[in-house]
Design an enzyme around this catalytic site. Structure first.
Site, PDB file in Angstrom:
ATOM      1  N   ASP A 113       0.851  -1.188   0.000  1.00  0.00           N
ATOM      2  CA  ASP A 113       0.000   0.000   0.000  1.00  0.00           C
ATOM      3  C   ASP A 113       0.888   1.239   0.000  1.00  0.00           C
ATOM      4  OD1 ASP A 113      -3.230   0.505   0.924  1.00  0.00           O
ATOM      5  OD2 ASP A 113      -1.828   2.194   1.086  1.00  0.00           O
ATOM      6  N   ILE A 114       0.519   2.232  -0.804  1.00  0.00           N
ATOM      7  CA  ILE A 114       1.322   3.449  -0.943  1.00  0.00           C
ATOM      8  C   ILE A 114       1.259   4.306   0.322  1.00  0.00           C
ATOM      9  CG2 ILE A 114      -0.445   5.009  -1.892  1.00  0.00           C
ATOM     10  CD1 ILE A 114       1.615   5.698  -4.118  1.00  0.00           C
ATOM     11  N   ASN A 154     -12.762  -3.320   2.652  1.00  0.00           N
ATOM     12  CA  ASN A 154     -13.665  -2.176   2.789  1.00  0.00           C
ATOM     13  C   ASN A 154     -14.645  -2.221   1.615  1.00  0.00           C
ATOM     14  OD1 ASN A 154     -12.342  -1.135   5.071  1.00  0.00           O
ATOM     15  ND2 ASN A 154     -10.846  -0.049   3.812  1.00  0.00           N
ATOM     16  N   GLY A 175     -15.142   3.401   3.877  1.00  0.00           N
ATOM     17  CA  GLY A 175     -13.782   3.829   3.567  1.00  0.00           C
ATOM     18  C   GLY A 175     -13.234   3.314   2.254  1.00  0.00           C
ATOM     19  N   GLN A 176     -14.076   2.645   1.438  1.00  0.00           N
ATOM     20  CA  GLN A 176     -13.561   2.185   0.140  1.00  0.00           C
ATOM     21  C   GLN A 176     -13.353   3.386  -0.773  1.00  0.00           C
ATOM     22  OE1 GLN A 176     -15.926  -0.752  -1.984  1.00  0.00           O
ATOM     23  NE2 GLN A 176     -14.275  -1.147  -3.448  1.00  0.00           N
ATOM     24  N   HIS A 225     -10.256  -5.479  -3.466  1.00  0.00           N
ATOM     25  CA  HIS A 225      -8.920  -5.664  -2.894  1.00  0.00           C
ATOM     26  C   HIS A 225      -9.016  -6.035  -1.439  1.00  0.00           C
ATOM     27  CE1 HIS A 225     -10.001  -1.385  -2.527  1.00  0.00           C
ATOM     28  NE2 HIS A 225      -9.337  -1.395  -1.377  1.00  0.00           N
ATOM     29  N   HIS A 282      -6.976  -5.822   2.063  1.00  0.00           N
ATOM     30  CA  HIS A 282      -5.856  -5.266   2.818  1.00  0.00           C
ATOM     31  C   HIS A 282      -5.337  -6.361   3.754  1.00  0.00           C
ATOM     32  CE1 HIS A 282      -6.831  -0.828   2.250  1.00  0.00           C
ATOM     33  NE2 HIS A 282      -8.017  -1.347   1.974  1.00  0.00           N
TER      34      HIS A 282
END
Ligand code: AMP
Ligand code: ZN
Length: 119
Positions: free
Chosen positions: A35-36, A92, A98-99, A105, A107
């Site tokens: 994750d960035i 999410n 919070g998506q 995806h 997390h």
């Protein structure tokens, strides 16, 4: 068509290589990358190569690929050595949860204490 790459989708562009990512695992059906904006020492996203907007729509259309995402999430946890200390797999779903990227995806979060219930 369902599952086809979407030209305006960030994660489809990571699958195609048009946007770079720090890829940690890849399978025939999935890609896992860091994750960035990590929220824990380990924060990896596992995505299906096919485009579905969220985990439930992926599972409804492609149950084997949804299973592949979970299998790869577990493999990431083992690779990162967080399987012994505990980790969380989060999908999410919906902007209210919070998506922000509407390509399914998981997390994978770990490497620190995780509160329950989450915020
Ligand atoms: P969500 O908010 O559940 O939709 O998760 C989307 C995640 O994608 C967030 O944690 C972002 O930090 C992450 N993200 C956004 N852009 C990138 C990128 N280019 N490379 C890696 N992760 C990203
Ligand atoms: Zn996509």
């Amino acid at each position: 068509m369902a599952g086809e790459p979407q030209t305006d989708c960030l994660f489809c562009k990571i699958v195609s290589g048009d946007i770079p990512a720090t890829i940690v695992r890849e399978s025939a059906t999935t890609v896992a990358f860091r994750d960035i904006n990590p929220q824990a020492p380990t924060h990896v996203l596992v995505i299906p190569k096919v485009h579905y907007p969220d985990a439930a729509s992926l599972a409804a259309a492609e149950p084997q690929i949804a299973a592949d995402v979970l299998t790869e999430a577990g493999a990431v946890a083992a690779d990162e050595k967080i399987d012994s200390t505990g980790y969380r797999i989060i999908f999410n779903t919906g902007s209210g949860a919070g998506q922000t990227v509407f390509h399914a995806h998981a997390h994978v979060l770990g490497g620190r204490g995780l509160q329950w219930p989450p915020g």
